[in-house]
Design a protein around this motif. Structure first.
Motif, short mmCIF file in Angstrom:
data_model
loop_
_atom_site.label_atom_id
_atom_site.label_comp_id
_atom_site.label_asym_id
_atom_site.label_seq_id
_atom_site.Cartn_x
_atom_site.Cartn_y
_atom_site.Cartn_z
N LEU A 192 0.83 -1.20 0.00
CA LEU A 192 0.00 0.00 0.00
C LEU A 192 0.87 1.25 0.00
CD1 LEU A 192 -2.77 1.27 0.08
CD2 LEU A 192 -2.73 1.08 2.58
N GLU A 193 1.94 1.23 0.77
CA GLU A 193 2.86 2.38 0.80
C GLU A 193 3.46 2.63 -0.58
OE1 GLU A 193 7.13 3.69 2.85
OE2 GLU A 193 6.09 1.89 3.53
N GLN A 194 3.88 1.55 -1.26
CA GLN A 194 4.50 1.71 -2.58
C GLN A 194 3.48 2.19 -3.61
OE1 GLN A 194 7.88 1.42 -2.50
NE2 GLN A 194 7.33 1.03 -0.35
N LEU A 195 2.27 1.66 -3.57
CA LEU A 195 1.24 2.08 -4.51
C LEU A 195 0.83 3.54 -4.26
CD1 LEU A 195 -0.93 -1.16 -4.47
CD2 LEU A 195 0.40 -0.29 -6.41
N THR A 196 0.81 3.94 -2.97
CA THR A 196 0.51 5.34 -2.63
C THR A 196 1.58 6.26 -3.20
OG1 THR A 196 -0.64 4.64 -0.63
CG2 THR A 196 0.05 6.94 -0.75
N ARG A 197 2.84 5.84 -3.13
CA ARG A 197 3.93 6.64 -3.71
C ARG A 197 3.74 6.84 -5.21
NH1 ARG A 197 9.58 4.43 -0.95
NH2 ARG A 197 9.05 4.99 1.22
N LEU A 198 3.12 5.85 -5.84
CA LEU A 198 2.87 5.96 -7.27
C LEU A 198 1.62 6.78 -7.57
CD1 LEU A 198 3.63 2.27 -8.31
CD2 LEU A 198 5.00 4.29 -8.89
N GLY A 199 0.97 7.28 -6.52
CA GLY A 199 -0.23 8.09 -6.69
C GLY A 199 -1.49 7.28 -6.94
N HIS A 200 -1.43 5.97 -6.65
CA HIS A 200 -2.59 5.12 -6.90
C HIS A 200 -3.55 5.21 -5.72
CE1 HIS A 200 -4.51 2.21 -9.43
NE2 HIS A 200 -4.63 1.34 -8.46
#
Length: 368
Positions: free
Chosen positions: A246-254
């Motif tokens: 979730l942290e990585q996807l949030t960084r991608l703006g998802h």
């Protein structure tokens, strides 16, 4: 007189009028046989075949003991397997088109795992298992998920992805699924040959990328999948993978609403959750009372596990706080309900909790 809650909901009058109209109609009974065929409470299955996937993983092909067709399911769903006085949910690896003939359950050995080791070490062809019917909400929803999908899998989290891929490639579906699969090493890749074959034969609908010995970072996800805008991302794997993904996807703006996580067990360390009472020792035992049985159990042991250990067995399925089948009422005392629990407002108001992800903080009495 209107119900006190009526003012809180738009369209209440129309809804109440429709309820009143339906109440006046004669009730048409649904044949119990039809319900049981499609939504059985229990299935009696026999092991028809065992396949070695990796050194730590086996696939058990199960058929119905009475020879009748198996109930249908949606790719991504699971059945709950009952054995050794407890149960565990396992995702169905086979595709929905095969449901009438068999279910494939792919089980990976968990170090110290009670049921995974029991199944892998002792289950043989011809043995019998009792399961629930198919259940779970981790599946494709054509109205909201779209046809361009990404699946981030870790370890045995690839099993529901395999079912989805088998469904896509066995039909004329327009869905496309890009699987990004993380494994510790090349020998640990489950379904390696079949995944490669599906991607080769169906390049327009299936893409598979392996990440060996590394993490599914934002940079890696972005490089492999390209822009995620508008795409639904499914995530299934070890518990530690979920907050990281979730942290990585949030960084991608998802956005979070475009991410679907599969329920995957009770938290390993409930004490680490923010709302665990500060200074409360998780290993300290407290007294649990249920159905006239009284016993001591550590605070950090799920109530469901503790109850089963002492012969009190609530109905259970997901064991992850999602399905609500293991609901119990706290008559007295205090429990920690993990973040994973999907409680309703009424549950919290009247003292109910999901015993699979609830932990006794004080001496408690439980109504099962």
């Amino acid at each position: 007189m209107k119900h006190p809650l009526a003012a809180r909901y738009d369209g209440h009058d129309e809804i109440q009028a429709e309820i009143d109209r339906r109440a006046a109609r004669p009730v048409q009974e649904v044949p119990t046989g039809a319900v049981e065929r499609h939504h059985p409470r229990r299935l009696r299955l026999v092991v028809d075949e065992i396949r070695i996937e990796t050194s730590s993983t086996r696939t058990f092909r199960l058929r119905r003991e009475d020879g009748q067709p198996l109930p249908p399911f949606l790719a991504g769903q699971y059945v709950n397997v009952f054995t050794d006085g407890t149960s565990r949910p396992y995702a169905i690896a086979s595709g929905p088109a095969e449901h009438g003939r068999h279910y494939d359950l792919t089980v990976r050995r968990v170090p110290g795992g009670r049921i995974s080791n029991l199944l892998i070490d002792t289950l043989a062809v011809g043995d019998r298992l009792t399961t629930t019917g198919p259940m779970g909400i981790f599946h494709h929803n054509p109205l909201f998920h779209g046809d361009d999908l990404v699946f981030l899998a870790g370890g045995s989290g690839v099993v529901p992805a395999m079912s989805m891929l088998r469904e896509i490639t066995a039909s004329d579906s327009s869905r496309r699924l890009h699987l990004v699969y993380g494994s510790r090493d090349t020998e640990d890749v489950i379904f390696r040959d079949e995944l490669g074959a599906l991607a080769e034969v169906h390049p327009d609908r299936v893409r598979v990328d392996h990440v060996i010995g590394g993490l599914l970072t934002a940079a890696t996800i972005g490089e492999l999948t390209g822009p995620l805008r508008g795409r639904m991302v499914y995530v299934c794997g070890p518990q530690a993978m979920y907050p990281y993904a979730l942290e990585q996807l949030t960084r991608l703006g998802h956005p979070r609403r475009r991410v679907r996580f599969e329920a995957n067990g009770a938290p390993a360390r409930p004490e680490a959750q923010p709302h665990w009472p500060s200074g409360t020792d998780g290993t300290e035992p407290v007294t649990v009372t249920a159905r006239g049985t009284r016993f001591r159990s550590p605070r950090n042991r799920p109530l469901l596990d503790a109850l089963e250990d002492h012969g009190v067995r609530p109905e259970a399925a997901c064991r992850s706080g999602e399905c609500g089948m293991c609901l119990v009422r706290v008559v007295s005392g205090e429990v920690h309900t993990a973040e994973e629990a999907r409680l309703r407002t009424a549950d919290e108001r009247f003292g109910y909790t999901h015993s699979c992800v609830a932990y006794p903080l004080t001496d408690v009495e439980i109504e099962v």
